[in-house]
Design an enzyme around this catalytic site. Sequence first.
Site, PDB file in Angstrom:
ATOM      1  N   CYS A 134     -50.621 -28.791 -22.504  1.00  0.00           N
ATOM      2  CA  CYS A 134     -51.539 -28.637 -23.634  1.00  0.00           C
ATOM      3  C   CYS A 134     -51.387 -29.785 -24.615  1.00  0.00           C
ATOM      4  O   CYS A 134     -50.444 -29.806 -25.419  1.00  0.00           O
ATOM      5  CB  CYS A 134     -51.286 -27.301 -24.338  1.00  0.00           C
ATOM      6  SG  CYS A 134     -52.380 -27.014 -25.749  1.00  0.00           S
ATOM      7  N   CYS A 137     -51.630 -28.739 -28.287  1.00  0.00           N
ATOM      8  CA  CYS A 137     -50.433 -28.064 -28.783  1.00  0.00           C
ATOM      9  C   CYS A 137     -49.307 -29.050 -29.079  1.00  0.00           C
ATOM     10  O   CYS A 137     -48.616 -28.927 -30.091  1.00  0.00           O
ATOM     11  CB  CYS A 137     -49.927 -27.059 -27.743  1.00  0.00           C
ATOM     12  SG  CYS A 137     -51.161 -25.902 -27.121  1.00  0.00           S
ATOM     13  N   ASP A 138     -49.113 -30.018 -28.193  1.00  0.00           N
ATOM     14  CA  ASP A 138     -47.882 -30.809 -28.224  1.00  0.00           C
ATOM     15  C   ASP A 138     -48.063 -32.304 -28.465  1.00  0.00           C
ATOM     16  O   ASP A 138     -47.073 -33.027 -28.602  1.00  0.00           O
ATOM     17  CB  ASP A 138     -47.129 -30.617 -26.898  1.00  0.00           C
ATOM     18  CG  ASP A 138     -46.754 -29.163 -26.652  1.00  0.00           C
ATOM     19  OD1 ASP A 138     -46.460 -28.464 -27.639  1.00  0.00           O
ATOM     20  OD2 ASP A 138     -46.766 -28.730 -25.486  1.00  0.00           O
TER      21      ASP A 138
END
Length: 310
Positions: A134, A137-138
């Site tokens: 992701c 997300c990261d």
Amino acid sequence: MKIVQNVIILGSGCAGNTAAVYTARAGLRPLVIEGHEPGGQLSITTEVENFPGFPEGILGPELVENMKKQAARFGAEYKWGSVLEADLSKRPFRLNIDGEWEETRTLIIATGASARWLGLPNEQRLIGRGVSSCATCDGAFYKGRKIMVVGGGDSAMEEANFLTRFGSEVCLVHRRDAFRASKIMLDRARANPKIKFLLNTTVEDVYDTSKNLVTGVKLRDVQTGRTWDQEVDGFFLAIGHIPNTKAFAGQIELDEDGYIISTGGARTSVTGVFHAGDVQDRVYRQAITAAGAGCKAAIEAERFLESEGH
């Protein structure tokens, strides 16, 4: 005599736990089946910095554990296990949970979608330590770092472009020299000066488990067989997700990839069965959108039961 539950929630990620909070506060005493990945994708995530209300961030497992405690406080019951088969042909619905049948008046499917992995020897051990599925997300954890993206579809192009906001360079690895990506997405990636394409190449392994973080990968040229190591800090997989809907095939409407087809709101094609989170969402796949979807499913289930006098 077997108890007929008011609502069973399948899945204990953000979607399932949020649905549990709402249905429990409504006095429905939901039964939550934790699933084969308790906590969902957040259980294999380290720092979560984009969930509202946590200015310093929070660990993924801690976030879902807090949600679980909140739901349990209002009367939600949690049971470890996974659904093996389901009978949604009549109500109450019947679910086989690891060999034991449960019955319920309504059902919320929040079983999520599992990321596809390459199956590399050290891949699973480095998830959350440089290996991710992701970018949203990261990606921010890799400012000024070397990033690698694996994939050849629209998702890979989109993630590679997104990651150029953070990384000093982004290397996109694909096993062929032809792409499944649409022309517009491919052209956009090719026009980005920070993206380097490495074609006809596969990843053989990711390093370094001894340091407990990603430091590089082993690559192989599929045409010549030559192998070499390449330094990288962030390793992102963009090769798709698998919705966890196998138990419902042929009983509710699914698209060609197995995602639940919504009939409006959180409703599925079967009256009394609702969806929440990544099991229906192939676009956003964020903790906050999953939580919102869990809220919607819970409210619809509550109103449905109320309309029947429960």
